[in-house]
Design a protein around this motif. Structure first.
Motif, PDB file in Angstrom:
ATOM      1  N   LEU A  35      48.840  30.399  34.417  1.00  0.00           N
ATOM      2  CA  LEU A  35      47.791  29.328  34.555  1.00  0.00           C
ATOM      3  C   LEU A  35      46.579  30.140  34.093  1.00  0.00           C
ATOM      4  CD1 LEU A  35      46.285  26.618  35.455  1.00  0.00           C
ATOM      5  CD2 LEU A  35      46.623  27.631  37.942  1.00  0.00           C
ATOM      6  N   PHE A  36      46.419  31.204  34.894  1.00  0.00           N
ATOM      7  CA  PHE A  36      45.072  32.164  34.642  1.00  0.00           C
ATOM      8  C   PHE A  36      45.114  32.480  33.198  1.00  0.00           C
ATOM      9  CE2 PHE A  36      45.547  33.366  39.157  1.00  0.00           C
ATOM     10  CZ  PHE A  36      44.671  32.380  39.642  1.00  0.00           C
ATOM     11  N   ASN A  37      46.018  32.794  32.413  1.00  0.00           N
ATOM     12  CA  ASN A  37      45.929  33.141  30.930  1.00  0.00           C
ATOM     13  C   ASN A  37      45.638  32.014  30.054  1.00  0.00           C
ATOM     14  OD1 ASN A  37      46.614  35.723  31.411  1.00  0.00           O
ATOM     15  ND2 ASN A  37      49.145  35.480  31.206  1.00  0.00           N
ATOM     16  N   THR A  38      46.132  30.739  30.451  1.00  0.00           N
ATOM     17  CA  THR A  38      46.013  29.725  29.802  1.00  0.00           C
ATOM     18  C   THR A  38      44.229  29.223  30.054  1.00  0.00           C
ATOM     19  OG1 THR A  38      47.998  28.695  30.023  1.00  0.00           O
ATOM     20  CG2 THR A  38      46.357  27.211  29.214  1.00  0.00           C
ATOM     21  N   LEU A  39      43.937  29.461  31.200  1.00  0.00           N
ATOM     22  CA  LEU A  39      42.431  29.294  31.507  1.00  0.00           C
ATOM     23  C   LEU A  39      41.581  29.831  30.751  1.00  0.00           C
ATOM     24  CD1 LEU A  39      42.525  28.106  35.124  1.00  0.00           C
ATOM     25  CD2 LEU A  39      42.411  26.526  32.998  1.00  0.00           C
ATOM     26  N   ASN A  40      41.964  31.326  30.941  1.00  0.00           N
ATOM     27  CA  ASN A  40      40.918  32.254  30.093  1.00  0.00           C
ATOM     28  C   ASN A  40      41.095  32.158  28.553  1.00  0.00           C
ATOM     29  OD1 ASN A  40      40.214  33.644  32.420  1.00  0.00           O
ATOM     30  ND2 ASN A  40      42.320  35.085  32.069  1.00  0.00           N
ATOM     31  N   SER A  41      42.356  31.824  27.944  1.00  0.00           N
ATOM     32  CA  SER A  41      42.110  31.496  26.655  1.00  0.00           C
ATOM     33  C   SER A  41      41.349  30.417  26.184  1.00  0.00           C
ATOM     34  CB  SER A  41      43.438  31.276  25.945  1.00  0.00           C
ATOM     35  OG  SER A  41      44.490  32.213  26.366  1.00  0.00           O
ATOM     36  N   ALA A  42      41.191  29.368  27.084  1.00  0.00           N
ATOM     37  CA  ALA A  42      40.325  28.259  26.839  1.00  0.00           C
ATOM     38  C   ALA A  42      38.925  28.360  26.986  1.00  0.00           C
ATOM     39  CB  ALA A  42      40.899  27.126  28.050  1.00  0.00           C
ATOM     40  N   ILE A  43      38.652  29.420  28.014  1.00  0.00           N
ATOM     41  CA  ILE A  43      37.247  29.644  28.260  1.00  0.00           C
ATOM     42  C   ILE A  43      36.716  30.595  26.986  1.00  0.00           C
ATOM     43  CG2 ILE A  43      35.642  31.442  29.334  1.00  0.00           C
ATOM     44  CD1 ILE A  43      37.390  30.479  32.048  1.00  0.00           C
TER      45      ILE A  43
ATOM     46  N   ALA B 137      52.362  25.446  21.930  1.00  0.00           N
ATOM     47  CA  ALA B 137      51.309  25.381  21.525  1.00  0.00           C
ATOM     48  C   ALA B 137      50.040  26.105  22.346  1.00  0.00           C
ATOM     49  CB  ALA B 137      50.524  23.900  21.548  1.00  0.00           C
ATOM     50  N   ILE B 138      50.305  26.196  23.747  1.00  0.00           N
ATOM     51  CA  ILE B 138      49.480  27.027  24.685  1.00  0.00           C
ATOM     52  C   ILE B 138      49.726  28.592  24.436  1.00  0.00           C
ATOM     53  CG2 ILE B 138      49.111  27.507  27.127  1.00  0.00           C
ATOM     54  CD1 ILE B 138      49.649  24.567  27.693  1.00  0.00           C
ATOM     55  N   GLU B 139      51.199  28.960  24.286  1.00  0.00           N
ATOM     56  CA  GLU B 139      51.489  30.301  24.261  1.00  0.00           C
ATOM     57  C   GLU B 139      51.001  30.731  22.787  1.00  0.00           C
ATOM     58  OE1 GLU B 139      51.725  31.489  26.878  1.00  0.00           O
ATOM     59  OE2 GLU B 139      53.721  31.918  27.410  1.00  0.00           O
ATOM     60  N   GLN B 140      50.887  29.858  21.788  1.00  0.00           N
ATOM     61  CA  GLN B 140      50.396  30.085  20.348  1.00  0.00           C
ATOM     62  C   GLN B 140      49.017  30.793  20.244  1.00  0.00           C
ATOM     63  OE1 GLN B 140      52.587  30.067  16.975  1.00  0.00           O
ATOM     64  NE2 GLN B 140      51.176  31.728  17.292  1.00  0.00           N
ATOM     65  N   VAL B 141      48.218  29.992  21.367  1.00  0.00           N
ATOM     66  CA  VAL B 141      46.833  30.470  21.270  1.00  0.00           C
ATOM     67  C   VAL B 141      46.902  31.623  21.999  1.00  0.00           C
ATOM     68  CG1 VAL B 141      44.935  29.872  22.180  1.00  0.00           C
ATOM     69  CG2 VAL B 141      46.185  28.060  21.413  1.00  0.00           C
ATOM     70  N   ARG B 142      47.751  32.151  22.823  1.00  0.00           N
ATOM     71  CA  ARG B 142      47.573  33.374  23.712  1.00  0.00           C
ATOM     72  C   ARG B 142      47.969  34.471  22.717  1.00  0.00           C
ATOM     73  NH1 ARG B 142      50.451  36.066  28.253  1.00  0.00           N
ATOM     74  NH2 ARG B 142      52.245  34.507  28.218  1.00  0.00           N
TER      75      ARG B 142
ATOM     76  N   LEU C  74      44.067  22.567  24.096  1.00  0.00           N
ATOM     77  CA  LEU C  74      44.785  23.550  24.856  1.00  0.00           C
ATOM     78  C   LEU C  74      44.825  23.185  26.406  1.00  0.00           C
ATOM     79  CD1 LEU C  74      46.134  26.499  25.209  1.00  0.00           C
ATOM     80  CD2 LEU C  74      43.758  27.211  25.733  1.00  0.00           C
ATOM     81  N   LEU C  75      43.525  22.542  26.895  1.00  0.00           N
ATOM     82  CA  LEU C  75      43.524  21.992  28.217  1.00  0.00           C
ATOM     83  C   LEU C  75      44.445  20.830  28.425  1.00  0.00           C
ATOM     84  CD1 LEU C  75      39.733  22.806  29.277  1.00  0.00           C
ATOM     85  CD2 LEU C  75      41.937  23.863  29.893  1.00  0.00           C
TER      86      LEU C  75
END
Length: 363
Positions: free
Chosen positions: A167-175, A221-226, A188-189
């Protein structure tokens, strides 16, 4: 880039139909029922016989009468499943026992027709009822056994879905994307919201392969951004296979483990391939990931790693499809390969979503 489906995963129904107390419409049930009855007959034939030849002769006679009776009970119980479902629990039990008594009378009639003078009508009816009661009890215990297993599996998947670091990694990527690429951050969100909405929805018993693929696409798709270029994905999707039924939230934990144990530990990342294919009356799914070449992580196949999710998936597939489904996992040539095969519905009225029909191969 990985295609982002524009349609959201279908919400599971909030209410489920009342399940059968017991269900005889299953090839595994038929096989086990026949073997159980024949085992009882084999033991019963030992009484009053002095030689193996006498036992074989009596066994052949009793099998010729009991086997058709057993099959008649199974066919009748399967054909009347919808009527039995409308009964109360006690009525379903009594219905199964009554069918067993009728099957026992049919077996006794067979013995009478072949020339047995003193046919044991009452004993045959009682024996048929007792064997049917034993079969019904076994089927009920099997059905009840699926409930805690599914609950435990769901809790494990929910924990996997809401692990803090994910969750934190995803939110950090979105920020990080909000200022530079706001549209990408919004997507992403949305994907993250859909994952949590599906995971926290009302429990449901099955999902289509199309729904599971959509959910896996959103997760990836989320992991691809990260991971960016460290994660290389390839999709080979056959829409004809996507009407198959799976336990819900089945593919995503496998995909997540492929990322955690195959892509994340390696300094250069890794590759992930997901393939679906229709083969005859089966849908076959392959999930293939590379293994870390630098030894940075434990073996993907180790008991403390990937095997927990694999055992979970195998147990849930067995509960849903029994002998009709198959599951295997192996390490081959630097790849970890998971293969799932499940039967397709007789009348496949479900059509895969437009996003799945047009999903293209990503490398």
């Amino acid at each position: 880039m990985l295609p982002n489906p524009t349609t959201r995963p279908a919400e599971p129904p909030s209410r489920l139909p009342q399940p059968l107390v017991f269900d005889a419409c299953n090839a595994g049930v038929v096989l086990r029922a026949v073997l159980f009855v024949q085992g009882v007959i084999a033991v019963a034939a030992m009484f009053g016989t002095g030689t193996p030849a006498e036992w074989l002769s009596r066994m052949a006679l009793l099998t010729g009468a009991s086997l058709p009776g057993t099959l008649i009970w199974l066919i009748a119980a399967c054909s009347l499943k919808h009527r039995l479902q409308r009964m109360h629990t006690r009525g379903q039990y009594l219905g199964g026992v009554a069918l067993g008594m009728l099957a026992g009378l049919y077996a006794c009639a067979t013995l009478h027709w072949v020339g047995l003078a003193d046919a044991p009508w009452l004993a045959s009816a009682v024996t048929g009822g007792v064997l049917a009661a034993a079969l019904v009890t076994a089927l009920v215990l099997r059905a009840r056994g699926s409930t805690p297993a599914q609950t435990q599996a769901r809790l494990a998947e929910l924990q996997s879905r809401i692990r803090p670091h994910f969750l934190f990694n995803t939110l950090n990527s979105a920020i990080a994307l909000v200022r530079a690429e706001p549209a990408k951050a919004e997507t992403l969100l949305e994907d993250l919201s859909d994952l949590f909405r599906y995971a926290l929805a009302e429990p449901h018993s099955t999902a289509t392969l199309a729904q599971e693929i959509e959910l896996a696409q959103r997760y990836l798709a989320i992991e691809q951004v990260r991971f960016g270029d460290r994660l290389q994905m390839q999709w080979q999707l056959d829409p004809d296979a996507h009407g198959a039924l799976l336990p819900p939230l089945l593919l995503q934990p496998l995909v997540e483990n492929a990322i955690r144990h195959g892509v994340e530990p390696g300094l250069r990342g890794g590759k992930l391939q997901i393939r679906t294919q229709r083969r005859g009356e089966q849908a076959v799914v392959h999930i293939i990931n590379t293994l870390p070449a630098d030894g940075a992580a434990q073996d993907t196949a180790s008991p403390s790693g990937h095997r927990i999710a694999l055992a979970n998936v195998k147990a849930r597939l067995s509960l849903l499809h029994d002998l009709h489904g198959s599951f295997s996992a192996r390490v081959q040539g630097g790849f970890f390969i998971v293969r799932i095969a499940v039967p397709l519905p007789d009348s496949d009225s479900r059509q895969p979503s437009a996003a799945l029909r047009h999903a293209h191969t990503d490398r």
